[in-house]
Motif scaffolding. Structure first.
Motif, PDB file in Angstrom:
ATOM      1  N   LYS A   1      -8.041   7.489   0.695  1.00  0.00           N
ATOM      2  CA  LYS A   1      -8.162   6.122   0.196  1.00  0.00           C
ATOM      3  C   LYS A   1      -7.047   5.236   0.778  1.00  0.00           C
ATOM      4  CE  LYS A   1      -9.801   2.944  -2.608  1.00  0.00           C
ATOM      5  NZ  LYS A   1     -11.012   2.229  -2.260  1.00  0.00           N
ATOM      6  N   HIS A   2      -5.862   5.795   0.898  1.00  0.00           N
ATOM      7  CA  HIS A   2      -4.735   5.051   1.469  1.00  0.00           C
ATOM      8  C   HIS A   2      -5.078   4.583   2.884  1.00  0.00           C
ATOM      9  CE1 HIS A   2      -0.623   3.896   2.351  1.00  0.00           C
ATOM     10  NE2 HIS A   2      -0.563   4.773   3.343  1.00  0.00           N
TER      11      HIS A   2
ATOM     12  N   GLN B   1       2.319   1.851  -3.509  1.00  0.00           N
ATOM     13  CA  GLN B   1       1.262   2.372  -4.388  1.00  0.00           C
ATOM     14  C   GLN B   1       0.965   3.834  -4.040  1.00  0.00           C
ATOM     15  OE1 GLN B   1      -2.448   0.328  -3.834  1.00  0.00           O
ATOM     16  NE2 GLN B   1      -3.425   1.317  -5.580  1.00  0.00           N
ATOM     17  N   HIS B   2       0.854   4.136  -2.755  1.00  0.00           N
ATOM     18  CA  HIS B   2       0.551   5.497  -2.317  1.00  0.00           C
ATOM     19  C   HIS B   2       1.661   6.467  -2.723  1.00  0.00           C
ATOM     20  CE1 HIS B   2       0.377   8.714   0.844  1.00  0.00           C
ATOM     21  NE2 HIS B   2      -0.867   8.740   0.414  1.00  0.00           N
ATOM     22  N   ARG B   3       2.898   6.054  -2.545  1.00  0.00           N
ATOM     23  CA  ARG B   3       4.022   6.932  -2.905  1.00  0.00           C
ATOM     24  C   ARG B   3       4.052   7.234  -4.401  1.00  0.00           C
ATOM     25  NH1 ARG B   3       8.711   4.389   0.983  1.00  0.00           N
ATOM     26  NH2 ARG B   3       8.010   5.425   2.885  1.00  0.00           N
TER      27      ARG B   3
ATOM     28  N   ILE C   1      -6.482  10.761  -2.426  1.00  0.00           N
ATOM     29  CA  ILE C   1      -5.509   9.659  -2.453  1.00  0.00           C
ATOM     30  C   ILE C   1      -5.110   9.291  -1.027  1.00  0.00           C
ATOM     31  CG2 ILE C   1      -3.124   9.054  -3.059  1.00  0.00           C
ATOM     32  CD1 ILE C   1      -3.569  10.703  -5.667  1.00  0.00           C
ATOM     33  N   ASN C   2      -4.844  10.307  -0.196  1.00  0.00           N
ATOM     34  CA  ASN C   2      -4.485  10.048   1.204  1.00  0.00           C
ATOM     35  C   ASN C   2      -5.628   9.352   1.942  1.00  0.00           C
ATOM     36  OD1 ASN C   2      -1.867  11.116   1.209  1.00  0.00           O
ATOM     37  ND2 ASN C   2      -2.619  13.184   1.554  1.00  0.00           N
TER      38      ASN C   2
ATOM     39  N   GLN D   1       1.469   7.280  -6.459  1.00  0.00           N
ATOM     40  CA  GLN D   1       0.367   8.198  -6.745  1.00  0.00           C
ATOM     41  C   GLN D   1       0.690   9.611  -6.263  1.00  0.00           C
ATOM     42  OE1 GLN D   1      -2.719   6.091  -4.639  1.00  0.00           O
ATOM     43  NE2 GLN D   1      -3.529   5.176  -6.528  1.00  0.00           N
ATOM     44  N   MET D   2       1.269   9.714  -5.076  1.00  0.00           N
ATOM     45  CA  MET D   2       1.582  11.027  -4.528  1.00  0.00           C
ATOM     46  C   MET D   2       2.689  11.719  -5.325  1.00  0.00           C
ATOM     47  SD  MET D   2      -0.542  11.665  -2.166  1.00  0.00           S
ATOM     48  CE  MET D   2       0.186  13.049  -1.324  1.00  0.00           C
TER      49      MET D   2
ATOM     50  N   LEU E   1       0.834  -1.206   0.000  1.00  0.00           N
ATOM     51  CA  LEU E   1       0.000   0.000   0.000  1.00  0.00           C
ATOM     52  C   LEU E   1       0.869   1.256   0.000  1.00  0.00           C
ATOM     53  CD1 LEU E   1      -2.789  -0.935   2.590  1.00  0.00           C
ATOM     54  CD2 LEU E   1      -3.007  -0.825   0.094  1.00  0.00           C
TER      55      LEU E   1
ATOM     56  N   ASN F   1      -7.613   1.860   2.922  1.00  0.00           N
ATOM     57  CA  ASN F   1      -6.980   0.580   2.601  1.00  0.00           C
ATOM     58  C   ASN F   1      -6.219   0.008   3.796  1.00  0.00           C
ATOM     59  OD1 ASN F   1      -7.979   0.542  -0.011  1.00  0.00           O
ATOM     60  ND2 ASN F   1      -6.199   1.581  -0.856  1.00  0.00           N
TER      61      ASN F   1
END
Length: 149
Positions: free
Chosen positions: A111-112, A60-62, A108-109, A64-65, A57, A115
């Motif tokens: 949703k992160h 993926q988050h990094r 995005i944050n 997207q950010m 996760l 998750n």
């Protein structure tokens, strides 16, 4: 005392003071420096499988950010380049684009963290909810000393 001995004492004194300073910095480091990853793993008592899921996760988050940060920087560069021109008709559209990117970043944050909550076992959900209450203080940047403001 000769000059050589004097210089040797000065050098030894400086080395000792530097070592003491280094030890002080390492010991005085606040728990805030643990980083959010380790803090979340520790507070939620993740097992090895959850840690692996969480690391996925994070990757993926990094990604997207990073993409949103590039978009934001591009939009800001375009916006501030308008200061060079007398024609600033695109200014409002660029400000709206900057706002839209900021909104997408927050989504995005959000949703992160949704998750992360999903990988929690039922007995960990309450700890996650308590962690949510502390988000502002846990993930806020450390305040700068007055001389750096």
């Amino acid at each position: 005392m000769t000059k050589n001995r004097f210089y040797i004492f000065i050098i030894i004194g400086l080395l000792i003071s530097n070592l003491l300073l280094l030890v002080f910095i390492l010991i005085a480091r606040s728990p805030h420096h643990k980083g959010p990853r380790n803090l979340i793993i520790e507070r939620l008592h993740f097992d090895e499988n959850q840690v692996q899921q969480y690391d996925g996760l994070i990757r993926q988050h990094r990604m997207q950010m990073m993409e949103k940060q590039h978009e934001l920087m591009d939009a800001k560069t375009q916006y501030y380049s308008l200061l060079k021109n007398k024609d600033q008709k695109n200014g409002d559209a660029l400000v709206q684009q900057i706002g839209k990117i900021s909104m997408e970043t927050e989504k995005i944050n959000f949703k992160h963290f949704q998750n992360i909550r999903k990988i929690c076992r039922p007995d960990q959900v309450q700890a996650f909810d308590h962690l949510i209450d502390e988000f502002e203080s846990l993930f806020a940047p450390e305040p700068k000393p007055p001389h750096e403001r």
